[in-house]
Structures are given as structure tokens and as C-alpha cells.
Design a protein around this motif. Sequence first.
Motif, PDB file in Angstrom:
ATOM      1  N   GLN A   1       0.809  -1.221   0.000  1.00 16.67           N
ATOM      2  CA  GLN A   1       0.000   0.000   0.000  1.00 16.67           C
ATOM      3  C   GLN A   1       0.845   1.275   0.000  1.00 16.67           C
ATOM      4  OE1 GLN A   1      -2.816  -0.462   3.248  1.00 16.67           O
ATOM      5  NE2 GLN A   1      -3.588  -2.386   2.396  1.00 16.67           N
ATOM      6  N   ALA A   2       1.916   1.302   0.771  1.00 15.14           N
ATOM      7  CA  ALA A   2       2.742   2.506   0.882  1.00 15.14           C
ATOM      8  C   ALA A   2       3.483   2.826  -0.408  1.00 15.14           C
ATOM      9  CB  ALA A   2       3.737   2.362   2.029  1.00 15.14           C
ATOM     10  N   ASP A   3       3.558   1.858  -1.339  1.00 17.96           N
ATOM     11  CA  ASP A   3       4.232   2.087  -2.629  1.00 17.96           C
ATOM     12  C   ASP A   3       3.252   2.502  -3.712  1.00 17.96           C
ATOM     13  OD1 ASP A   3       6.642   1.413  -1.515  1.00 17.96           O
ATOM     14  OD2 ASP A   3       6.665  -0.635  -2.275  1.00 17.96           O
ATOM     15  N   SER A   4       2.009   2.696  -3.360  1.00 23.31           N
ATOM     16  CA  SER A   4       0.991   3.042  -4.355  1.00 23.31           C
ATOM     17  C   SER A   4       1.232   4.442  -4.917  1.00 23.31           C
ATOM     18  CB  SER A   4      -0.406   2.982  -3.729  1.00 23.31           C
ATOM     19  OG  SER A   4      -0.723   1.669  -3.327  1.00 23.31           O
ATOM     20  N   THR A   5       0.814   4.631  -6.158  1.00 25.47           N
ATOM     21  CA  THR A   5       0.849   5.941  -6.808  1.00 25.47           C
ATOM     22  C   THR A   5      -0.557   6.433  -7.133  1.00 25.47           C
ATOM     23  OG1 THR A   5       1.120   4.903  -8.979  1.00 25.47           O
ATOM     24  CG2 THR A   5       3.133   5.553  -7.799  1.00 25.47           C
ATOM     25  N   MET A   6      -1.536   5.547  -7.003  1.00 22.11           N
ATOM     26  CA  MET A   6      -2.932   5.937  -7.212  1.00 22.11           C
ATOM     27  C   MET A   6      -3.820   5.205  -6.207  1.00 22.11           C
ATOM     28  SD  MET A   6      -3.462   6.288 -11.332  1.00 22.11           S
ATOM     29  CE  MET A   6      -4.708   7.549 -11.090  1.00 22.11           C
ATOM     30  N   ILE A   7      -4.868   5.888  -5.784  1.00 26.23           N
ATOM     31  CA  ILE A   7      -5.892   5.271  -4.939  1.00 26.23           C
ATOM     32  C   ILE A   7      -7.233   5.477  -5.635  1.00 26.23           C
ATOM     33  CG2 ILE A   7      -7.075   5.364  -2.706  1.00 26.23           C
ATOM     34  CD1 ILE A   7      -4.430   6.147  -1.448  1.00 26.23           C
ATOM     35  N   PHE A   8      -7.969   4.385  -5.793  1.00 23.03           N
ATOM     36  CA  PHE A   8      -9.248   4.405  -6.503  1.00 23.03           C
ATOM     37  C   PHE A   8     -10.380   4.390  -5.478  1.00 23.03           C
ATOM     38  CE2 PHE A   8      -6.311   1.636  -9.082  1.00 23.03           C
ATOM     39  CZ  PHE A   8      -5.886   2.664  -9.925  1.00 23.03           C
ATOM     40  N   ILE A   9     -11.247   5.399  -5.527  1.00 20.91           N
ATOM     41  CA  ILE A   9     -12.311   5.544  -4.539  1.00 20.91           C
ATOM     42  C   ILE A   9     -13.648   5.632  -5.270  1.00 20.91           C
ATOM     43  CG2 ILE A   9     -13.204   6.907  -2.610  1.00 20.91           C
ATOM     44  CD1 ILE A   9     -10.440   7.997  -2.140  1.00 20.91           C
ATOM     45  N   ASP A  10     -14.591   4.767  -4.888  1.00 21.89           N
ATOM     46  CA  ASP A  10     -15.901   4.788  -5.518  1.00 21.89           C
ATOM     47  C   ASP A  10     -16.585   6.132  -5.275  1.00 21.89           C
ATOM     48  OD1 ASP A  10     -17.936   2.939  -6.889  1.00 21.89           O
ATOM     49  OD2 ASP A  10     -19.102   3.883  -5.292  1.00 21.89           O
ATOM     50  N   ASP A  11     -17.447   6.512  -6.222  1.00 26.04           N
ATOM     51  CA  ASP A  11     -18.173   7.778  -6.084  1.00 26.04           C
ATOM     52  C   ASP A  11     -19.047   7.821  -4.837  1.00 26.04           C
ATOM     53  OD1 ASP A  11     -17.125   8.786  -8.421  1.00 26.04           O
ATOM     54  OD2 ASP A  11     -18.926   8.453  -9.630  1.00 26.04           O
ATOM     55  N   VAL A  12     -19.505   6.649  -4.388  1.00 30.41           N
ATOM     56  CA  VAL A  12     -20.484   6.584  -3.295  1.00 30.41           C
ATOM     57  C   VAL A  12     -19.873   5.885  -2.082  1.00 30.41           C
ATOM     58  CG1 VAL A  12     -22.764   5.751  -2.609  1.00 30.41           C
ATOM     59  CG2 VAL A  12     -22.376   6.520  -4.954  1.00 30.41           C
ATOM     60  N   ASP A  13     -20.003   6.489  -0.914  1.00 26.69           N
ATOM     61  CA  ASP A  13     -19.459   5.874   0.293  1.00 26.69           C
ATOM     62  C   ASP A  13     -20.469   4.885   0.894  1.00 26.69           C
ATOM     63  OD1 ASP A  13     -21.308   7.309   1.924  1.00 26.69           O
ATOM     64  OD2 ASP A  13     -19.935   9.002   2.098  1.00 26.69           O
TER      65      ASP A  13
ATOM     66  N   GLY B   1     -17.734   6.208 -12.491  1.00 30.06           N
ATOM     67  CA  GLY B   1     -18.205   5.660 -11.234  1.00 30.06           C
ATOM     68  C   GLY B   1     -17.227   5.725 -10.087  1.00 30.06           C
ATOM     69  N   TYR B   2     -16.024   6.266 -10.317  1.00 29.35           N
ATOM     70  CA  TYR B   2     -15.030   6.343  -9.245  1.00 29.35           C
ATOM     71  C   TYR B   2     -14.021   7.448  -9.528  1.00 29.35           C
ATOM     72  CZ  TYR B   2     -11.732   3.763 -12.299  1.00 29.35           C
ATOM     73  OH  TYR B   2     -10.903   3.372 -13.320  1.00 29.35           O
ATOM     74  N   GLY B   3     -13.294   7.828  -8.495  1.00 30.84           N
ATOM     75  CA  GLY B   3     -12.230   8.807  -8.638  1.00 30.84           C
ATOM     76  C   GLY B   3     -10.879   8.133  -8.597  1.00 30.84           C
ATOM     77  N   LYS B   4      -9.970   8.579  -9.474  1.00 30.55           N
ATOM     78  CA  LYS B   4      -8.598   8.087  -9.505  1.00 30.55           C
ATOM     79  C   LYS B   4      -7.704   9.205  -8.960  1.00 30.55           C
ATOM     80  CE  LYS B   4      -7.758   6.883 -13.717  1.00 30.55           C
ATOM     81  NZ  LYS B   4      -7.534   6.221 -15.016  1.00 30.55           N
ATOM     82  N   ILE B   5      -7.236   9.025  -7.727  1.00 30.51           N
ATOM     83  CA  ILE B   5      -6.445  10.065  -7.077  1.00 30.51           C
ATOM     84  C   ILE B   5      -4.968   9.701  -7.180  1.00 30.51           C
ATOM     85  CG2 ILE B   5      -6.050  11.367  -4.959  1.00 30.51           C
ATOM     86  CD1 ILE B   5      -8.853  10.753  -4.107  1.00 30.51           C
ATOM     87  N   SER B   6      -4.218  10.542  -7.840  1.00 28.70           N
ATOM     88  CA  SER B   6      -2.772  10.351  -7.944  1.00 28.70           C
ATOM     89  C   SER B   6      -2.128  10.857  -6.660  1.00 28.70           C
ATOM     90  CB  SER B   6      -2.217  11.113  -9.149  1.00 28.70           C
ATOM     91  OG  SER B   6      -2.813  10.657 -10.342  1.00 28.70           O
TER      92      SER B   6
END
Length: 267
Positions: free
Chosen positions: A75-87, A130-135
Motif C-alpha cells: 500500500q505505501a508504494d501506491s501511486t494511485m488510490i481508486f475511490i468509488d463515487d459513493v461511500d 463511477g469512481y475517482g482516480k487520485i494520484s
Amino acid sequence: MTKISELPRPGTVRPWWMLPVVNAQGANARLPLSHLGNLPRGAIALSLASFIADIGSTSDADPGAGVLRWNNAIQADSTMIFIDDVDVDSGDHSALWTTLSAGGKLYLYDAGDLDVWQEWDVLGAVDAAGYGKISVSHFASAGTFSDDAAVVVTIQQADVTSGEHIPAIRTESASYTPVLEDRVVQMDVASANNFTVPPNSSVAFPVGIALEVWQQGAGQTTIVADSGVTILYDADDTLKLKGQNAGCSLRKVATNTWRLIGKMEAA
């Protein structure tokens, strides 16, 4: 009685730590430190939203309703986190992703284990289907989220009072392809050189971002569109900077389309 000066020093204060507050609703009201006034901090874009961790996949796709995932098994080596539009509470955050800019913060903590948390620098974001791609760039963390862990998410915009939004200037001594953190690049090269604009599949700059390119050295800099990339520019110009100390701006206007304006050599 122990003097205050003799008490052990506390650990790092985290922006999502809670302070008790007094209100008419009862004694258990809490407020995250990041929400306090008169502190160097950006606006809170997303406050304490609940999601479920998916560590069974790292694919760039909608993780599913109420779910988030990382693009690296470590996880700490990630460059993107994908989060669904809806919590998980059915809150819709689809309008949020395009408002995020470089310099902000993404905070994650495990609702069931406060010793597991992550703090990320936000480099940009893309509104996907349907989701956000956060760099992101890893800033600090402790522990690792397990599959199906309850993840509490807070996103903070860049602090416009602290100078964190001021871009760093990168100087390159050879032909160069920008990376996600870049905003201003000086090409300090003695001979002819290229500044290559990468496709979105290689470097996912968010739509709307701008890159500045300057020719600092004597070698002429040419702006090159990599395979699949389109650069729109004045028909009276070429993609070559006019000479030493000339510069241009590239604005990303679609997934693989950029607009260029600047001091360019005539066609």
C-alpha cells in the motif's frame, strides 16, 4: 506531582485526530484538528467519509459501491488510490474528483484500529466512470489496511496560505518526459533536445492541468507528442521553442489532448 516539562513528548499530531467540543447534542461531539480555524490548512473537501478496503485487487477500475483500493499490493508504494463515487453511507462524491488539485492531502485511518493510518500528498485526480482516480505520493503511514477494513477518508485541498501550492521547478540536462509531480520544467541542454508529452496511459495528468516548459540552455527544445497524444497549436507556429529563454504552456484539455501557447519558432 509531575511537572508539565517532565511529561513525555507526544507523538506526531495527526490532522484527523479528534477534539471534544461542547454543543447542545451531548458530550460526545468531536471535531478533527484539520477543521479548526486559524491553522495553516486548506479547505476540507471530504470529511470523515466511510469506505471499505479492497486489497484483493490493484486494477484501475471502479472498486464497487462504498469501496476503495490501492494500485499496489504494498500500500505505501501506491501511486494511485481508486475511490468509488459513493461511500458506505450512500453519500455521493462524484462531483469532488475534478476539484482536487496538487498540494492537497488524503488521510485514511482504520475505524477499528487507530494505529493503522496513511497520509498522502495529492498530485491530482481524474473523474472516471463511477469512481475517482487520485494520484498520490506517500507521505507517512503506520500499519496496513486489511481486506474489508472500515476506512475513514478525509481529503484536504492545498493550503493556499502556506506556499505549498507553489510548484517546484525541475531542471533537466537531456531530453525529458514529464512525471506526474511536474509543473514547471527548464531544459538546460547544450544541444537540440525534446520535451515529450506522454499519453494518459503512461502518466495520468488530470484534465485541466498545465505544464510550463522553458528553454534554459542553448540547445533548441522541441515539444513532441508521444504516440496517441494530440497537441493543438497555432498553425503559424512549429513545436520548437524560439530560442534560449523562450517558453510555452501546455494545458491538458482531454484525456490525450493538450493545447500549447508560447514563444515558438515560426512555421
